[in-house]
Design a protein around this motif. Structure first.
Motif, short mmCIF file in Angstrom:
data_model
loop_
_atom_site.label_atom_id
_atom_site.label_comp_id
_atom_site.label_asym_id
_atom_site.label_seq_id
_atom_site.Cartn_x
_atom_site.Cartn_y
_atom_site.Cartn_z
N ARG A 25 2.78 6.00 -2.96
CA ARG A 25 3.88 6.79 -3.52
C ARG A 25 3.76 6.91 -5.04
O ARG A 25 3.99 7.98 -5.61
N TYR A 26 3.39 5.82 -5.70
CA TYR A 26 3.25 5.83 -7.16
C TYR A 26 2.14 6.79 -7.60
O TYR A 26 2.32 7.56 -8.54
N ARG A 27 1.00 6.73 -6.89
CA ARG A 27 -0.13 7.59 -7.26
C ARG A 27 0.19 9.06 -7.05
O ARG A 27 -0.26 9.92 -7.79
N LEU A 28 0.98 9.35 -6.01
CA LEU A 28 1.33 10.73 -5.74
C LEU A 28 2.40 11.26 -6.69
O LEU A 28 2.29 12.36 -7.21
N ASN A 29 3.43 10.45 -6.94
CA ASN A 29 4.59 10.92 -7.71
C ASN A 29 4.49 10.68 -9.21
O ASN A 29 4.99 11.48 -10.00
N GLU A 30 3.86 9.57 -9.59
CA GLU A 30 3.79 9.25 -11.02
C GLU A 30 2.45 9.68 -11.63
O GLU A 30 2.42 10.27 -12.72
N LYS A 39 0.84 -1.21 0.00
CA LYS A 39 0.00 0.00 0.00
C LYS A 39 0.86 1.25 0.00
O LYS A 39 0.51 2.26 -0.60
N SER A 40 2.00 1.21 0.67
CA SER A 40 2.92 2.36 0.68
C SER A 40 3.45 2.63 -0.72
O SER A 40 3.53 3.79 -1.16
#
Length: 265
Positions: free
Chosen positions: A8-13, A3-4
Motif C-alpha cells: 500500500r505504501y509503495r502504491l500510494n506514497e 507485506k500488505s
C-alpha cells in the motif's frame, strides 16, 4: 500484514508503476493471495497488464557441489560479499596463470580480476531460467569456454583488439563507410544484432533475464563464425567488416550493462 502495508505504501506514497517481488518460487501462493486481496481492496487494477501492477518473480534453488540446497544452515554457504571476494580471488589466480607473459600493474590486475570475477558470478546466476535450480561452482563459472562470462568478456576484448590493430578511426568510418552483407555469415551476424531490441523487450516483459543472457552468448557465437570465415583486416571489405565489429561491441556492452557486468577491453 507487513507485506500488505508495504504494498500500500509503495502504491500510494511512492507512486510505483510496477512492483516486482523477488523471492524463491516456494512463496508464489503467498503473493497470489496478496495481490488478489489488493485487487479486492481497490489498490491494484483487476487487469494484470494495467498499471500500477505488482508481480512475483520466483527463482529456483541454488545447490552446492553435493547437490544440497544452499541456505543459512549449509556449512559452505557464504555471504554475498564473501561470494564476490572468493570469485575475485579465483579470477585473479586464473589471470596470473593464463597470462604469464603479460606484465600487469597491481591496479590493472585488481580491476580486471574484479570485473571478471564479479561478472562470472552474476552471469552464472542470470544465464539460467530463474525457475530452474542449478549447482554452484567457481570452476564452472570461471571457464574460458562455453556459456560463461569469462568467454563473453574475452570475446568482447578480442573484437576491441581487432579494431585497434586495424589502425582505423572507427568514428570516421561510421561517417564515410557503409555496411555490406555479401557473405552469409555477415548477414547472419547483422540479423542477430537486429534482434537486440526485441530480446530486451521479451526479457523485461516476461521478467526472464536468461533470455538476454542467451542472446548475448548467441551473439558471441555468431561473431566467432563471422570472424573465422570473413577476413577483416586487409580484406577489400575491411571498412564494412570493421563497422560490423563495432556494432557487435556496442550491442555486447549494452547487454553487459543490463546484466550488471563490467566489460574488459
Amino acid at each position: 500484514m507487513q507485506k500488505s502495508a508495504w504494498l500500500r505504501y509503495r502504491l500510494n506514497e511512492e507512486k510505483a508503476d510496477w512492483i516486482i517481488y523477488v523471492t524463491d518460487a516456494g512463496q508464489r501462493e503467498h503473493f497470489v493471495k496478496l495481490f488478489k486481496a489488493a485487487r479486492k481492496a481497490g489498490w491494484l487494477p483487476t487487469n494484470d497488464t494495467t498499471y500500477p501492477r505488482a508481480s512475483h518473480v520466483g527463482f529456483g534453488a541454488v545447490l552446492g557441489g553435493d547437490g544440497r540446497r544452499f541456505n543459512s544452515h549449509y556449512a559452505e554457504t557464504f555471504s554475498l560479499v564473501g561470494l564476490l571476494d572468493v570469485a575475485k580471488y579465483y579470477s585473479k589466480r586464473a589471470l596470473i596463470e593464463r597470462g604469464k607473459d603479460k606484465e600487469w600493474t597491481p591496479k590493472e590486475l585488481d580491476e580486471t580480476a574484479e570485473a571478471v570475477g564479479y561478472g562470472a558470478l552474476k552471469f552464472a546466476d542470470l544465464k539460467n531460467n530463474r525457475l530452474t535450480s542449478y549447482s554452484f561452482s567457481y570452476d564452472q563459472m570461471l571457464r574460458d569456454k562455453g556459456k560463461t562470462a569469462v568467454y563473453l568478456l574475452y570475446a568482447h576484448a578480442r573484437i576491441c583488439s581487432i579494431i585497434r590493430k586495424s589502425g582505423k578511426d572507427i568514428d570516421e568510418l561510421k561517417t564515410a563507410g557503409k555496411l555490406v552483407f555479401d557473405h552469409a555469415d555477415e548477414r547472419a551476424l547483422g540479423l542477430h544484432l537486429l534482434r537486440f531490441s526485441e530480446t530486451v523487450e521479451e526479457a523485461c516483459t516476461k521478467l526472464l533475464p536468461h533470455v538476454l543472457s542467451e542472446y548475448l552468448y548467441g551473439l558471441s557465437e555468431q561473431y566467432s563464425r563471422f570472424y573465422n570465415n570473413c577476413q577483416v583486416i586487409g580484406s577489400k571489405e575491411e571498412t564494412s567488416r570493421l563497422l560490423l565489429c563495432e556494432a557487435t561491441t556496442i550491442v555486447m556492452r549494452k547487454c553487459f550493462h543490463l546484466l550488471g557486468i563490467t566489460p574488459v577491453y
